[in-house]
Design a protein around this motif. Structure first.
Motif, PDB file in Angstrom:
ATOM      1  N   ARG A  33       0.837  -1.208   0.000  1.00  0.00           N
ATOM      2  CA  ARG A  33       0.000   0.000   0.000  1.00  0.00           C
ATOM      3  C   ARG A  33       0.872   1.258   0.000  1.00  0.00           C
ATOM      4  N   LEU A  37      -6.672  -1.759  -1.108  1.00  0.00           N
ATOM      5  CA  LEU A  37      -5.578  -1.763  -0.136  1.00  0.00           C
ATOM      6  C   LEU A  37      -5.669  -0.564   0.804  1.00  0.00           C
ATOM      7  N   CYS A  50      -5.634  -0.882   4.791  1.00  0.00           N
ATOM      8  CA  CYS A  50      -4.425  -0.448   5.513  1.00  0.00           C
ATOM      9  C   CYS A  50      -4.512   0.945   6.125  1.00  0.00           C
TER      10      CYS A  50
END
Length: 201
Positions: free
Chosen positions: A22, A40, A44
């Motif tokens: 990420r 992502l 994240c």
């Protein structure tokens, strides 16, 4: 129970790896805003944003918060992996592992800082040799870099010498001091880890 620790360790390491991907995607705008990048980000960013709020991790436009976030994930994964492979769980073993992980993080930062000081010292001598004037040719990058490390460098050199000394001498003294400090600290931490590991409870 040990299998649970191992599973959690694997999950944390996988999550840390996903966070690394990420972070890498943020360097490429097209990839960052792609469908994969958005997925992502949703996975994240809630975790990474916890560290972005820490102000001192953002220094002169450089954001160190992702590095700290990844280090903490890997440290937690290593701790759980250590618990999974331990024959018995005791307070002493847990404290020994926590101390070992904390020292691992601190020593990594210290070693990184020592490398930075060495690079700066080499750059200083190269600039002095290639420059026509006595002071060397400083770029804005090196000026801001020097402002960042100077408080530490001159404080350490001032401890050993009360007389004003050159920047290069201050760098050399700081490098030697940092190396000795890391080596002595490693010996002390190893002794404490063995002491904690030997505790009967």
């Amino acid at each position: 129970m040990f299998n649970v620790f191992y599973l959690l360790s694997v999950l944390l390491n996988v999550y840390a790896f996903v966070c690394v991907i990420r972070i890498a995607l943020t360097w490429f705008p097209k990839a960052n805003y792609s469908p994969v990048g958005k997925v992502l980000a949703s996975i994240c960013d809630p975790f990474l944003n916890l560290f972005r709020r820490i102000r001192f991790l953002n220094f002169r436009g450089l954001d160190f918060s992702p590095a700290l976030a990844i280090c903490i994930l890997y440290a937690a994964g290593t701790l759980l992996s250590g618990l999974a492979h331990a024959q018995t769980i005791s307070v002493g073993n847990i404290l020994a592992m926590v101390l070992g992980l904390a020292w691992s993080l601190v020593s990594s930062v210290a070693n990184f800082f020592i490398v930075i000081l060495i690079i700066r010292l080499i750059a200083y001598f190269i600039m002095r040799r290639t420059s026509r004037n006595h002071y060397g040719s400083y770029s804005p990058f090196w000026d801001s870099f020097d402002r960042m490390i100077s408080p530490f460098v001159f404080k350490v050199s001032g401890f050993f010498s009360k007389k004003p000394i050159s920047f290069s001498s201050s760098l050399i003294i700081s490098i030697i001091f940092s190396l000795v400090f890391v080596m002595l600290s490693r010996i002390i931490v190893s002794f404490l880890i063995n002491l904690l590991g030997a505790l009967p409870f």
